[in-house]
Design a protein around this motif. Sequence first.
Motif, mmCIF file in Angstrom:
data_model
loop_
_atom_site.group_PDB
_atom_site.id
_atom_site.type_symbol
_atom_site.label_atom_id
_atom_site.label_comp_id
_atom_site.label_asym_id
_atom_site.label_seq_id
_atom_site.Cartn_x
_atom_site.Cartn_y
_atom_site.Cartn_z
ATOM 1 N N ILE A 37 0.808 -1.214 0.000
ATOM 2 C CA ILE A 37 0.000 0.000 0.000
ATOM 3 C C ILE A 37 0.843 1.267 0.000
ATOM 4 C CG2 ILE A 37 -0.289 0.013 2.519
ATOM 5 C CD1 ILE A 37 -2.899 1.045 -0.137
ATOM 6 N N TYR A 88 1.528 7.560 5.235
ATOM 7 C CA TYR A 88 1.150 6.335 4.514
ATOM 8 C C TYR A 88 2.233 5.949 3.507
ATOM 9 C CZ TYR A 88 -3.606 7.181 6.270
ATOM 10 O OH TYR A 88 -4.701 7.383 7.071
ATOM 11 N N GLU A 116 -0.465 2.851 8.770
ATOM 12 C CA GLU A 116 -1.258 2.132 7.781
ATOM 13 C C GLU A 116 -2.662 2.718 7.709
ATOM 14 O OE1 GLU A 116 -1.168 -1.939 8.915
ATOM 15 O OE2 GLU A 116 0.902 -2.262 8.229
ATOM 16 N N PRO A 117 -3.209 2.820 6.495
ATOM 17 C CA PRO A 117 -4.563 3.362 6.355
ATOM 18 C C PRO A 117 -5.590 2.458 7.030
ATOM 19 C CG PRO A 117 -3.432 3.252 4.223
ATOM 20 C CD PRO A 117 -2.612 2.461 5.191
ATOM 21 N N ILE A 169 -9.491 0.842 7.341
ATOM 22 C CA ILE A 169 -10.369 0.267 6.326
ATOM 23 C C ILE A 169 -11.109 1.382 5.586
ATOM 24 C CG2 ILE A 169 -12.421 -1.142 5.930
ATOM 25 C CD1 ILE A 169 -9.927 -2.745 6.517
ATOM 26 N N LEU A 171 -8.711 2.996 3.203
ATOM 27 C CA LEU A 171 -8.444 2.136 2.051
ATOM 28 C C LEU A 171 -9.585 2.226 1.033
ATOM 29 C CD1 LEU A 171 -6.994 -1.103 3.695
ATOM 30 C CD2 LEU A 171 -5.783 0.495 2.197
ATOM 31 N N SER A 197 -9.388 3.466 -2.728
ATOM 32 C CA SER A 197 -9.940 2.604 -3.776
ATOM 33 C C SER A 197 -10.893 3.377 -4.675
ATOM 34 C CB SER A 197 -10.667 1.415 -3.136
ATOM 35 O OG SER A 197 -11.350 0.654 -4.107
ATOM 36 N N VAL A 248 -9.619 -2.680 -3.570
ATOM 37 C CA VAL A 248 -8.762 -2.604 -2.388
ATOM 38 C C VAL A 248 -7.691 -3.684 -2.415
ATOM 39 C CG1 VAL A 248 -8.711 -2.881 0.126
ATOM 40 C CG2 VAL A 248 -10.491 -1.489 -0.928
ATOM 41 N N LEU A 282 -4.782 -2.676 -4.505
ATOM 42 C CA LEU A 282 -3.960 -1.667 -3.833
ATOM 43 C C LEU A 282 -3.046 -2.289 -2.788
ATOM 44 C CD1 LEU A 282 -6.577 1.184 -3.259
ATOM 45 C CD2 LEU A 282 -4.601 1.266 -4.781
ATOM 46 N N ILE A 283 -3.533 -3.335 -2.128
ATOM 47 C CA ILE A 283 -2.778 -3.937 -1.032
ATOM 48 C C ILE A 283 -1.772 -4.970 -1.506
ATOM 49 C CG2 ILE A 283 -2.985 -5.387 1.040
ATOM 50 C CD1 ILE A 283 -5.706 -4.112 1.538
#
Length: 257
Positions: free
Chosen positions: A4, A36, A42-43, A45, A48, A52, A59, A62-63
């Motif tokens: 990410i 980030y 970390e973002p 949820i 994220l 997205s 998502v 992205l991860i």
Amino acid sequence: MYMIASNIRHLRTLKKLSQEALAKDLSITRSRIGSYEEGRSEPSIEMLIAFSNYFKLPVDILIRTDLSKTKDGSFLNVAENRILFPMVVDLEDDDLIEVVPIKASAGYLNGYDDPEYIDQLQKIKLPFLPTGKHRAFPIKGDSMLPLKDGSFVVGQFIEDVRDIQNGRTYVVLTNSQGMVYKRVYNQIKENNSLLLVSDNKTYNPYLVPAQDVLELWEFTCCINTQEYDEHELQMSSIIRMFNELGVELKALEKMMQ
């Protein structure tokens, strides 16, 4: 969180956005974007999902997927929750194409929409190809003579089935037939189908419902392997043939200038 951090930084760069501009669009602070991208946090949820929606990417892409191999932001949404990456580049910033090996071609129907499956395919550089996303596929059988079993076709991805040019050849991926290489005729207006025709007239034409079509790749070039023995047709040999084809065509292009 997996990829990410680097993906946010890369996608922001592709869009030519500063951290401040991206933060403003997402209604957060610039320092959070920096945190980030540097992996210091970390973002959530919710964040994220915001990324997205903003970048129009699922998502899990992205991860889990290394997007740094793509050189522009024009990702193709070819189906719900599915992304086809238009370009992959090497260290010299040259476009690369994936090669589906003969032994793995049967599994392409299961792996065509899996970024990890596509990422593990061997890649080659063919600098003479036109702009667009390309992939190389092995041909099975003798329905498209003079191409014979084991030959490879490089196809350019066709995003919309309505863009088919009647009478041209395509690699067609369908739910019912798997991967085939045929001459295609658009009959969507008549019966919502594509007519697939073999050049070898011993094979009968047949219709495929448009909704059954998963991918279309229009013929760009090929390697006809009929002059090679089976023991010569290792993946390394196929890769070498394609690379030699690229060198030869580039030399011809210079001679004609």
